[in-house]
Write an enzyme that holds these catalytic residues in place. Sequence first.
Site, mmCIF file in Angstrom:
data_model
loop_
_atom_site.group_PDB
_atom_site.id
_atom_site.type_symbol
_atom_site.label_atom_id
_atom_site.label_comp_id
_atom_site.label_asym_id
_atom_site.label_seq_id
_atom_site.Cartn_x
_atom_site.Cartn_y
_atom_site.Cartn_z
ATOM 1 N N HIS A 91 19.514 -15.122 -4.612
ATOM 2 C CA HIS A 91 19.357 -14.797 -3.190
ATOM 3 C C HIS A 91 18.833 -16.029 -2.472
ATOM 4 O O HIS A 91 18.132 -16.864 -3.059
ATOM 5 C CB HIS A 91 18.371 -13.647 -3.014
ATOM 6 C CG HIS A 91 18.917 -12.317 -3.413
ATOM 7 N ND1 HIS A 91 18.451 -11.145 -2.874
ATOM 8 C CD2 HIS A 91 19.876 -11.968 -4.299
ATOM 9 C CE1 HIS A 91 19.107 -10.123 -3.402
ATOM 10 N NE2 HIS A 91 19.974 -10.598 -4.276
ATOM 11 N N GLU A 133 16.436 -16.473 -0.374
ATOM 12 C CA GLU A 133 14.981 -16.622 -0.387
ATOM 13 C C GLU A 133 14.488 -17.208 -1.706
ATOM 14 O O GLU A 133 13.632 -18.096 -1.723
ATOM 15 C CB GLU A 133 14.285 -15.273 -0.171
ATOM 16 C CG GLU A 133 14.611 -14.601 1.132
ATOM 17 C CD GLU A 133 15.725 -13.558 1.000
ATOM 18 O OE1 GLU A 133 16.789 -13.871 0.413
ATOM 19 O OE2 GLU A 133 15.537 -12.432 1.473
ATOM 20 N N CYS A 183 14.809 -8.194 0.419
ATOM 21 C CA CYS A 183 14.960 -7.059 -0.493
ATOM 22 C C CYS A 183 13.707 -6.939 -1.364
ATOM 23 O O CYS A 183 12.798 -7.765 -1.270
ATOM 24 C CB CYS A 183 16.203 -7.278 -1.357
ATOM 25 S SG CYS A 183 15.981 -8.560 -2.625
ATOM 26 N N CYS A 232 13.072 -10.201 -3.528
ATOM 27 C CA CYS A 232 12.624 -11.335 -2.722
ATOM 28 C C CYS A 232 11.235 -11.085 -2.146
ATOM 29 O O CYS A 232 10.419 -12.007 -2.055
ATOM 30 C CB CYS A 232 13.637 -11.634 -1.628
ATOM 31 S SG CYS A 232 15.216 -12.209 -2.306
#
Length: 164
Positions: free
Chosen positions: A52, A54, A82, A85
């Site tokens: 991801h 992040e 999410c 993260c």
Amino acid sequence: MTDYELMGLALEQAKKAAALGEVPVGAVIAKDGEPIAFGYNTRETEKNATHHAELIAIDRACKALGGWRLWQCELFVTLEPCPMCSGAIINSRLKRVVYGAADTKAGCCGSITNLFAMPFNHKPIIESGLREQEAAQLLSEFFQQLREKRKNSPKGEQPWKKSY
């Protein structure tokens, strides 16, 4: 740089993800108002569920600063983080998170739940909605194109899935 400009850099990262056929999410980590790390989704490209935006930005910021505590840093991300993260945000001690679009399917800054309201040892400042329309538009266009591909592909093919 201003928050608006830093989110602009995150939006540029999201466009890089979209160009690869990835969900267009981008992230920037700044220290003292200056960007020190960037990231964008590469889950499909790298075949890795943890890729991801992040997490990539957090990893790069840790390497740039030579440590895992990012207590002097701020994260600018185009989509609400999410659960995975959000956990990384807590564990890396980021002092502030600014996100663009809400994520009604997996967002953990208030959309589904607010992990930062739970009694963890660290609570970053959360700000939402910065350049929300631009971030939401990127996502909307991406998923519209995906639906078109799906509709026009031969039965049984899944164009949103990369072959392994």
